[in-house]
Every structure is written in C-alpha cells, then in structure tokens.
Write a protein that holds these residues in place. Structure first.
Motif, PDB file in Angstrom:
ATOM      1  N   VAL A  19     -14.846  -4.536   2.597  1.00 36.50           N
ATOM      2  CA  VAL A  19     -14.067  -5.667   2.084  1.00 36.50           C
ATOM      3  C   VAL A  19     -14.684  -6.936   2.666  1.00 36.50           C
ATOM      4  O   VAL A  19     -14.900  -7.035   3.870  1.00 36.50           O
ATOM      5  CB  VAL A  19     -12.591  -5.547   2.495  1.00 36.50           C
ATOM      6  N   THR A  20     -14.982  -7.885   1.814  1.00 34.21           N
ATOM      7  CA  THR A  20     -15.627  -9.111   2.285  1.00 34.21           C
ATOM      8  C   THR A  20     -14.630 -10.201   2.651  1.00 34.21           C
ATOM      9  O   THR A  20     -14.926 -11.048   3.486  1.00 34.21           O
ATOM     10  CB  THR A  20     -16.608  -9.634   1.225  1.00 34.21           C
ATOM     11  N   SER A  21     -13.449 -10.186   2.033  1.00 37.15           N
ATOM     12  CA  SER A  21     -12.411 -11.150   2.391  1.00 37.15           C
ATOM     13  C   SER A  21     -11.058 -10.618   1.945  1.00 37.15           C
ATOM     14  O   SER A  21     -10.965  -9.871   0.961  1.00 37.15           O
ATOM     15  CB  SER A  21     -12.678 -12.524   1.760  1.00 37.15           C
ATOM     16  N   SER A  22     -10.014 -10.986   2.668  1.00 41.96           N
ATOM     17  CA  SER A  22      -8.666 -10.560   2.289  1.00 41.96           C
ATOM     18  C   SER A  22      -7.657 -11.587   2.763  1.00 41.96           C
ATOM     19  O   SER A  22      -7.861 -12.275   3.772  1.00 41.96           O
ATOM     20  CB  SER A  22      -8.333  -9.185   2.872  1.00 41.96           C
ATOM     21  N   TYR A  23      -6.563 -11.694   2.030  1.00 42.69           N
ATOM     22  CA  TYR A  23      -5.468 -12.618   2.316  1.00 42.69           C
ATOM     23  C   TYR A  23      -4.172 -11.799   2.279  1.00 42.69           C
ATOM     24  O   TYR A  23      -3.891 -11.123   1.274  1.00 42.69           O
ATOM     25  CB  TYR A  23      -5.416 -13.747   1.292  1.00 42.69           C
ATOM     26  N   ASN A  24      -3.394 -11.862   3.354  1.00 42.51           N
ATOM     27  CA  ASN A  24      -2.295 -10.913   3.522  1.00 42.51           C
ATOM     28  C   ASN A  24      -1.038 -11.577   4.062  1.00 42.51           C
ATOM     29  O   ASN A  24      -1.102 -12.610   4.739  1.00 42.51           O
ATOM     30  CB  ASN A  24      -2.718  -9.811   4.499  1.00 42.51           C
ATOM     31  N   ASP A 254      10.747  -8.508  -2.814  1.00 41.52           N
ATOM     32  CA  ASP A 254      10.887  -9.665  -1.928  1.00 41.52           C
ATOM     33  C   ASP A 254      10.655  -9.334  -0.460  1.00 41.52           C
ATOM     34  O   ASP A 254      10.520 -10.253   0.362  1.00 41.52           O
ATOM     35  CB  ASP A 254      12.278 -10.290  -2.070  1.00 41.52           C
ATOM     36  N   VAL A 255      10.609  -8.042  -0.111  1.00 42.38           N
ATOM     37  CA  VAL A 255      10.609  -7.680   1.311  1.00 42.38           C
ATOM     38  C   VAL A 255       9.556  -6.647   1.686  1.00 42.38           C
ATOM     39  O   VAL A 255       9.602  -6.094   2.790  1.00 42.38           O
ATOM     40  CB  VAL A 255      11.999  -7.148   1.735  1.00 42.38           C
ATOM     41  N   SER A 256       8.599  -6.355   0.819  1.00 42.23           N
ATOM     42  CA  SER A 256       7.615  -5.315   1.123  1.00 42.23           C
ATOM     43  C   SER A 256       6.920  -5.636   2.453  1.00 42.23           C
ATOM     44  O   SER A 256       6.553  -6.786   2.709  1.00 42.23           O
ATOM     45  CB  SER A 256       6.587  -5.202   0.005  1.00 42.23           C
ATOM     46  N   PRO A 257       6.716  -4.631   3.321  1.00 42.20           N
ATOM     47  CA  PRO A 257       6.180  -4.891   4.659  1.00 42.20           C
ATOM     48  C   PRO A 257       4.802  -5.549   4.656  1.00 42.20           C
ATOM     49  O   PRO A 257       4.518  -6.386   5.513  1.00 42.20           O
ATOM     50  CB  PRO A 257       6.119  -3.492   5.287  1.00 42.20           C
ATOM     51  N   LEU A 258       3.952  -5.158   3.716  1.00 40.89           N
ATOM     52  CA  LEU A 258       2.611  -5.721   3.631  1.00 40.89           C
ATOM     53  C   LEU A 258       2.251  -5.960   2.183  1.00 40.89           C
ATOM     54  O   LEU A 258       2.529  -5.125   1.311  1.00 40.89           O
ATOM     55  CB  LEU A 258       1.578  -4.776   4.253  1.00 40.89           C
ATOM     56  N   ARG A 259       1.631  -7.095   1.943  1.00 41.49           N
ATOM     57  CA  ARG A 259       1.086  -7.368   0.621  1.00 41.49           C
ATOM     58  C   ARG A 259      -0.129  -8.264   0.790  1.00 41.49           C
ATOM     59  O   ARG A 259      -0.247  -8.995   1.784  1.00 41.49           O
ATOM     60  CB  ARG A 259       2.114  -8.043  -0.288  1.00 41.49           C
ATOM     61  N   GLY A 260      -1.044  -8.174  -0.159  1.00 38.59           N
ATOM     62  CA  GLY A 260      -2.224  -9.014  -0.048  1.00 38.59           C
ATOM     63  C   GLY A 260      -3.202  -8.752  -1.168  1.00 38.59           C
ATOM     64  O   GLY A 260      -2.993  -7.889  -2.025  1.00 38.59           O
ATOM     65  N   VAL A 261      -4.274  -9.504  -1.155  1.00 39.11           N
ATOM     66  CA  VAL A 261      -5.369  -9.346  -2.110  1.00 39.11           C
ATOM     67  C   VAL A 261      -6.664  -9.322  -1.319  1.00 39.11           C
ATOM     68  O   VAL A 261      -6.763  -9.917  -0.237  1.00 39.11           O
ATOM     69  CB  VAL A 261      -5.393 -10.486  -3.156  1.00 39.11           C
ATOM     70  N   TYR A 262      -7.662  -8.606  -1.856  1.00 38.65           N
ATOM     71  CA  TYR A 262      -8.935  -8.539  -1.159  1.00 38.65           C
ATOM     72  C   TYR A 262     -10.076  -8.431  -2.161  1.00 38.65           C
ATOM     73  O   TYR A 262      -9.888  -8.032  -3.317  1.00 38.65           O
ATOM     74  CB  TYR A 262      -8.963  -7.368  -0.170  1.00 38.65           C
TER      75      TYR A 262
END
Length: 280
Positions: A19-24, A254-262
């Motif tokens: 993975v080169t970049s991720s936002y979480n 609305d409350v998921s413990p982790l979310r992000g894009v990579y």
C-alpha cells in the motif's frame, strides 16, 4: 458497584502487495459520560503515523491518521482503561403524546429516520404497534427488545457488515449488529427516538480481578423516553457494568471501528482481537 476495565482492541491488515498511501479513521475511544469515566486511552499504529483527534457529529471520539510510506501490513490498536456503572433510566418519562409532538419529532429527527441498515418495513411496524399497545413508551422499548431476543437466533457468520435489519429478520438469524438494527427499526416505527451504540461486553458477570479474557465487540440500543437510556436486545438485559460504550449514531455505518481508503494493496487479510480485563 462500579467496574474498572481494560480493553485492548487490535486490528491487523495484511496486503497482497504494498500500500503506497492510506487515509483512515478509528473509533476506538470509549465515551466519557454519566455512566463511564475514561482513565486511559491511546490509539497506536504500526507503522507509526501522524494522528489527530476530533469529535464527530454524533459525539463519538475519532482518531484520524494517514500513512504515505509503502507498507505491506498495518496494525491499529486501541488500549483503554475505563470505569463503568450500570445504566439508569431517566427520572422523567415521556408519554406517547409528548413523543408525537412536533418539537420532539424535529429535535430527534435523525434518530427517527430510516436508513439503509434500518429501512421502513410495514410488517415489523405493525408488530411493534401490537407490542406497544397498552404500554408506556419505556415498557414498549423493553417489549420490543424481548421480542427481538425471543424471535432471533444468535448465529455468528450468517450475516455480514452490509446486512440490513430486514435481511436479518427474514433469516431470523444474526449477531448483535442485526439485533440492534432490528430493534431500531421497530422503535422508530413507533415514534420512539433511538440510536445505535457500539462498544464492548465483558462476557463474565462474575469476572475475577486481573484475569484477561477474549472480549467481544458488541452493539446495543439507546432509546429516548424523556432521556436516553440503553437496553441490550442481544441478551435482553439492561446495560450493566460489563458494557463499555464507544460510539453512537443512526446505525452501524456511523460507528464502525475502522474505516479508510488506500492506494495499492490488492487483496487484504484481516485479523481482529479484543482482550478485556477486569481491574477492579
């Protein structure tokens, strides 16, 4: 009697390629409110990252972080020490007439609205009205929770994170997320403002001190009947010292413990471990 609990929630991601970049965003910080006092909380990542915290629209604490160096694995860990009390009901109980006023419907509009997870369903709405007949709003909440508990079978693996309340009802099987969504659907059909709560549950009501056990990510509901109070439809129980609340919202989204894009990464293997210890 108050409990003091330590919760360690670790999530590991292993990627097929770098993975080169991720936002979480991580929602791993327990709430501080009338029932809980957070003594220690930290959210850490490996590889290390720069993070900042904010409180989202619903009042949940969020740790946001991003990574910009190539990595094949990511571990996100939340450690918390929190003191908990049993839940209490509001002293002033609203009547049906008060719940159906324009003021209440406008004030709690978002906690009365249908969502993708909590859609409108005529059959379940009719059942809810039957259960509520002759009961106060508070008693109706308990009756709906008991109905969901009695009619559903707790079977891990039969539903997923995208399963709606109606999907779970059609199967009559599910996990705590499904029990909560189904309860919300029925309560909102009655005009009772209600919200989804994410958190943890210590599995042993007689837990010995300093024994670490496999904990559980958990979900339950809170209803507004003059004030917010909680009930656990998965176990058909009031909220106890064993419940640690983390996030609130309209539903799981609305409350998921982790979310992000990579970027990059390909297929992902996921490993989640929750450990919980009663300290006092």
């Amino acid at each position: 009697m108050s409990w003091r609990l330590r919760v360690v929630h670790s999530t590991g991601f292993a990627y097929k390629s770098a993975v080169t970049s991720s936002y979480n965003e991580a929602r791993l910080t327990p709430r501080s409110d009338h029932r809980q006092n957070v003594i220690v909380n930290r959210v850490e990542t490996v590889p290390s990252s720069r993070a900042y915290r904010y409180t989202d629209y619903w009042g949940s604490a969020v740790t946001a972080f991003d990574l910009h160096a190539p990595h094949n694995e990511l571990e996100v860990s939340g450690l918390s020490v929190v003191e908990t009390d049993a839940g209490e009901r509001p002293q002033q109980q609203a009547t049906w007439e008060e719940l159906h006023t324009e003021y209440i419907k406008d004030r709690y509009d978002e906690m009365l609205a249908n969502t993708a997870y909590v859609p409108k369903n005529r059959g379940l709405g009719t059942t809810a009205k039957r259960l509520a007949k002759g009961r106060t709003p508070e008693d109706a909440v308990e009756a709906v929770c008991k109905f969901v508990y009695d009619e559903m079978e707790y079977v891990p693996g039969t539903t997923g994170v995208h399963t709606t309340a109606v999907d779970a009802w059609n199967e009559r099987k599910g996990v705590c997320q499904d029990y909560a969504h189904l309860t919300l659907l029925m309560l909102r059909s009655l005009g009772i403002p209600s919200r989804y709560v994410s958190g943890y549950l210590h599995p042993d009501p007689n837990a010995p001190i300093d024994k670490t056990v496999a904990g559980q990510s958990h979900a339950w509901i809170e209803a507004w009947t003059g004030g917010w109070w909680g009930h656990d439809p998965t176990n058909d129980t009031t909220i106890t010292e064993r419940h640690v609340s983390v996030g609130v919202g309209r539903d799981y989204a609305d409350v998921s413990p982790l979310r992000g894009v990579y970027t990059g990464g390909g297929a992902t293997d996921l490993d989640v471990v929750v450990e919980i210890t009663r300290l006092a």
